[in-house]
Structures are given as structure tokens and as C-alpha cells.
Write an enzyme that holds these catalytic residues in place. Structure first.
Site, PDB file in Angstrom:
ATOM      1  N   ARG A  86       0.910  -1.230   0.053  1.00 34.08           N
ATOM      2  CA  ARG A  86      -0.014  -0.061   0.056  1.00 34.08           C
ATOM      3  C   ARG A  86       0.854   1.423   0.117  1.00 34.08           C
ATOM      4  O   ARG A  86       0.375   2.393  -0.479  1.00 34.08           O
ATOM      5  CB  ARG A  86      -0.799   0.025   1.292  1.00 34.08           C
ATOM      6  CG  ARG A  86      -1.939  -0.994   1.157  1.00 34.08           C
ATOM      7  CD  ARG A  86      -2.906  -1.072   2.469  1.00 34.08           C
ATOM      8  NE  ARG A  86      -3.920  -2.020   1.978  1.00 34.08           N
ATOM      9  CZ  ARG A  86      -4.964  -2.162   2.851  1.00 34.08           C
ATOM     10  NH1 ARG A  86      -4.824  -1.519   4.121  1.00 34.08           N
ATOM     11  NH2 ARG A  86      -5.695  -3.134   2.834  1.00 34.08           N
ATOM     12  N   ASP A  88     -14.897   9.966   8.912  1.00 35.07           N
ATOM     13  CA  ASP A  88     -13.814   9.004   8.641  1.00 35.07           C
ATOM     14  C   ASP A  88     -12.489   9.453   8.836  1.00 35.07           C
ATOM     15  O   ASP A  88     -12.616  10.867   8.286  1.00 35.07           O
ATOM     16  CB  ASP A  88     -13.736   8.110   7.299  1.00 35.07           C
ATOM     17  CG  ASP A  88     -13.053   6.642   6.944  1.00 35.07           C
ATOM     18  OD1 ASP A  88     -13.990   5.668   7.132  1.00 35.07           O
ATOM     19  OD2 ASP A  88     -12.169   6.763   7.196  1.00 35.07           O
TER      20      ASP A  88
HETATM   21  C1  LIG Z   1     -13.030  -1.794   6.736  1.00 25.43           C
HETATM   22  S1  LIG Z   1     -13.758   0.066   6.729  1.00 25.43           S
HETATM   23  C2  LIG Z   1     -15.605  -0.252   7.452  1.00 25.43           C
HETATM   24  C3  LIG Z   1     -16.631   0.634   6.837  1.00 25.43           C
HETATM   25  C4  LIG Z   1     -17.896   0.352   7.185  1.00 25.43           C
HETATM   26  N1  LIG Z   1     -17.844   0.715   8.653  1.00 25.43           N
HETATM   27  C5  LIG Z   1     -18.387  -0.977   7.043  1.00 25.43           C
HETATM   28  O1  LIG Z   1     -18.290  -1.876   8.108  1.00 25.43           O
HETATM   29  O2  LIG Z   1     -18.577  -1.326   5.846  1.00 25.43           O
HETATM   30  C6  LIG Z   1     -12.737   0.854   8.264  1.00 25.43           C
HETATM   31  C7  LIG Z   1     -12.875   2.287   8.049  1.00 25.43           C
HETATM   32  O3  LIG Z   1     -12.376   3.006   9.301  1.00 25.43           O
HETATM   33  C8  LIG Z   1     -11.474   4.019   8.921  1.00 25.43           C
HETATM   34  N2  LIG Z   1     -10.493   4.127  10.290  1.00 25.43           N
HETATM   35  C9  LIG Z   1      -9.489   3.514  10.510  1.00 25.43           C
HETATM   36  N3  LIG Z   1      -9.029   4.168  11.591  1.00 25.43           N
HETATM   37  C10 LIG Z   1      -9.644   5.183  12.156  1.00 25.43           C
HETATM   38  C11 LIG Z   1      -9.695   6.108  12.814  1.00 25.43           C
HETATM   39  N4  LIG Z   1      -8.765   6.539  13.756  1.00 25.43           N
HETATM   40  N5  LIG Z   1     -10.721   7.194  13.000  1.00 25.43           N
HETATM   41  C12 LIG Z   1     -11.704   7.190  12.009  1.00 25.43           C
HETATM   42  N6  LIG Z   1     -11.855   6.079  10.905  1.00 25.43           N
HETATM   43  C13 LIG Z   1     -10.929   5.216  10.985  1.00 25.43           C
HETATM   44  C14 LIG Z   1     -10.860   3.498   7.649  1.00 25.43           C
HETATM   45  O4  LIG Z   1     -10.455   4.703   6.925  1.00 25.43           O
HETATM   46  C15 LIG Z   1     -12.038   2.862   6.967  1.00 25.43           C
HETATM   47  O5  LIG Z   1     -12.531   3.421   6.175  1.00 25.43           O
END
Ligand SMILES: C[S@@+](CC[C@H](N)C(=O)[O-])C[C@H]1O[C@@H](n2cnc3c(N)ncnc32)[C@H](O)[C@@H]1O
Length: 266
Positions: free
Chosen positions: A27, A137
Site C-alpha cells: 500500500r 472517517d
Molecule cells: C473496513 S472499513 C469499514 C467501513 C464500514 N464501517 C463498514 O463496516 O462497511 C474501516 C474504516 O475505518 C476507518 N478508520 C480507521 N482508523 C480510523 C480512525 N482512527 N478514525 C476514524 N476512522 C478510522 C478507515 O479509514 C476505513 O474507512
């Protein structure tokens, strides 16, 4: 890789486990290329210079896992549509009462648009309720996609026929893409928010979605975020976690009432 893992943990709370290091290197390749560098080692050296402050958000964007889909883990949307919203609408209608939903790891928008779709179905055209979804996000790249609300139409082909029409898709550009309708888009405010930093909102929220992001955090980070969720949830409000996620330890103010559905106790 140790340096990058430490930086990502400090900045985003994300734990890069050893077996994910190769994937993370892959990545980072796009950042290495974008900066005209020759290797991940050179990228690490660059990150240690004062000039790298602007690179941190790009690093976080590169390492996050953004996998998501419309109506993922459908039982939460069914619960929201059939159990939660009808009761809230009944309670709050007439007095321009508020309903507030926070989607706290919204990724590229599929989750908040699914929330908007079932909410519009319950709300109908009524205007006596002040209804808003906050979708946040940490990743600014996915938020741009979410705001654009344009998706390949094949993403919708396998959705169950009872809930697909609720998304009110509109043709877009004739290249096999569709757009979520203005009506649903207007229900959502997209913002960048890092779950491990200070949150500007004071609540209360009636529902918080925090799905499939706790898996990247350690126990201490999860416990601290949960405490803050509890502080923002109204008594009787609901928290939805992802399918493989659970509370790091039982919380005195959260009661499990369904599949990864928690109710905030008074
Ligand atoms: C696997 S996706 C899940 C998306 C959605 N909630 C779902 O369940 O389909 C995880 C998301 O968490 C976000 N994320 C990771 N660390 C984070 C943080 N510290 N604060 C806010 N968002 C975060 C990532 O950018 C990503 O878009």
C-alpha cells in the site's frame, strides 16, 4: 516497518500486525512513487524530516482498509428500520424533535447511504422531524468518493430486491455508473474525524454505527472510544458494532440486545 507501524499507531490507533506488514508495504508503494522515492526505506527517512508533516494524512489514507458495501450486515439496517426509527419518529414528531445518527467509520459512503435509505423509508416526506446523519472517517480519499456518491452499477445487482429501491439510484454519465439521489445525499454531512482524537460533537446521538474498525485497534483504544460513545449516546440509544467485534470488556452502561447491537442504559 517498525517506524511506520509506530507512527500509524500514534496517529490513527491502527495496529499493523506482523502478518499484515507485506500488505502495508504494498500500500505504501503508491506513496513512494508519488513522492519520486526509490523504496519504503527512503520513504521512512522522508517521514523523519520536518517537511513530512503534510505527508502524514497521505500515509494514513494509504494504510487504511476501506472495504465496505451497501447494506453490509443487513440485520443492523433491519433493526434500525423496523425497531428503532418507527419508535423515535412516534416520540419526536410534531415538536420538530431531533433524530441524530453518527456513522463513525463511513469509508466511501455505502454505509451512511444505506442508513439514509432506510431512514427515508421510515420518515417518508414528513418535515416535522429534524433528522441528520453525521458520517465521518479518518481517510480523506474515501470521503471524497462518499461525497461524490457515484458507484458502479454492478455493485447493486445482487442487493435484495426489497431494499435496493430504497437507495433511489439515478443514472450517471452513461458509463455503467449510478448516483445516489440528492434527497438521500442531503440527509448526510460528511466530515473527517479521527476516532482517537478529540471529537467536536456534543451529542446526544440516537444511534452510532462503529462497524469493522475496532478490529484495527487494541483493547485500550477500543475501551477509551467506547467510553466516549457512551457519553454521546442518549439513554435508550443504540450502538452497532461489526460482526466480529465485541466490547473489550462488559460496559456497565451498554446492554447487548441483538447481534452486535448494544443499547445505552440510563
Ligand atoms: C473496513 S472499513 C469499514 C467501513 C464500514 N464501517 C463498514 O463496516 O462497511 C474501516 C474504516 O475505518 C476507518 N478508520 C480507521 N482508523 C480510523 C480512525 N482512527 N478514525 C476514524 N476512522 C478510522 C478507515 O479509514 C476505513 O474507512
Amino acid at each position: 516497518m517498525g517506524f511506520i507501524a509506530k507512527l500509524v499507531y500514534e496517529q490513527a490507533g491502527i495496529v499493523i500486525r506482523e502478518h499484515k506488514e507485506a500488505m502495508t508495504r504494498g500500500r505504501l508503494a503508491r506513496r513512494v512513487k508519488a513522492l519520486g522515492l526509490g523504496s519504503v526505506s527512503e520513504y521512512c527517512a522522508f517521514l523523519k524530516t520536518p517537511a513530512a508533516a503534510d505527508e502524514i494524512p497521505e500515509l494514513i489514507n494509504a494504510v487504511t482498509t476501506n472495504h465496505t458495501s451497501f447494506y453490509r450486515e443487513r440485520h443492523h439496517f433491519d433493526h434500525l428500520r423496523k425497531e428503532v426509527l418507527p419508535r423515535l419518529v412516534q416520540e419526536r414528531s410534531g415538536r420538530r424533535g431531533r433524530i441524530r445518527i453518527w456513522c463513525s467509520a463511513a469509508s466511501s459512503g455505502e454505509e451512511p447511504y444505506s442508513i439514509a435509505a432506510v431512514s427515508r423509508d421510515v420518515l417518508g416526506s414528513r418535515s416535522d422531524i429534524d433528522f441528520k446523519i453525521l458520517a465521518t472517517d479518518i481517510d480523506t480519499d474515501v470521503l471524497v468518493k462518499a461525497e461524490a456518491a457515484v458507484y458502479p452499477s454492478d455493485q447493486f445487482e445482487r442487493l435484495p430486491s426489497d431494499i435496493r429501491p430504497l437507495l433511489k439510484l439515478e443514472p450517471h454519465g452513461g458509463r455503467g455508473e449510478v448516483r445516489i439521489s440528492d434527497d438521500l445525499r442531503r440527509m448526510i454531512a460528511f466530515k473527517r474525524l479521527n476516532l482517537i482524537e478529540r471529537w467536536p460533537m456534543s451529542g446526544p446521538f440516537d444511534v452510532i454505527f462503529c462497524r469493522n474498525v475496532f478490529i484495527y485497534f487494541d483493547t485500550q483504544t477500543k475501551a477509551s472510544i467506547l467510553d466516549r460513545f457512551v457519553g454521546l449516546l442518549a439513554p435508550g440509544a443504540f450502538l452497532y458494532l461489526g460482526h466480529s467485534e465485541s466490547l473489550p470488556q462488559p460496559h456497565p452502561q451498554l446492554r447487548l440486545i441483538g447481534r452486535t447491537i448494544y443499547e445505552r442504559l440510563p
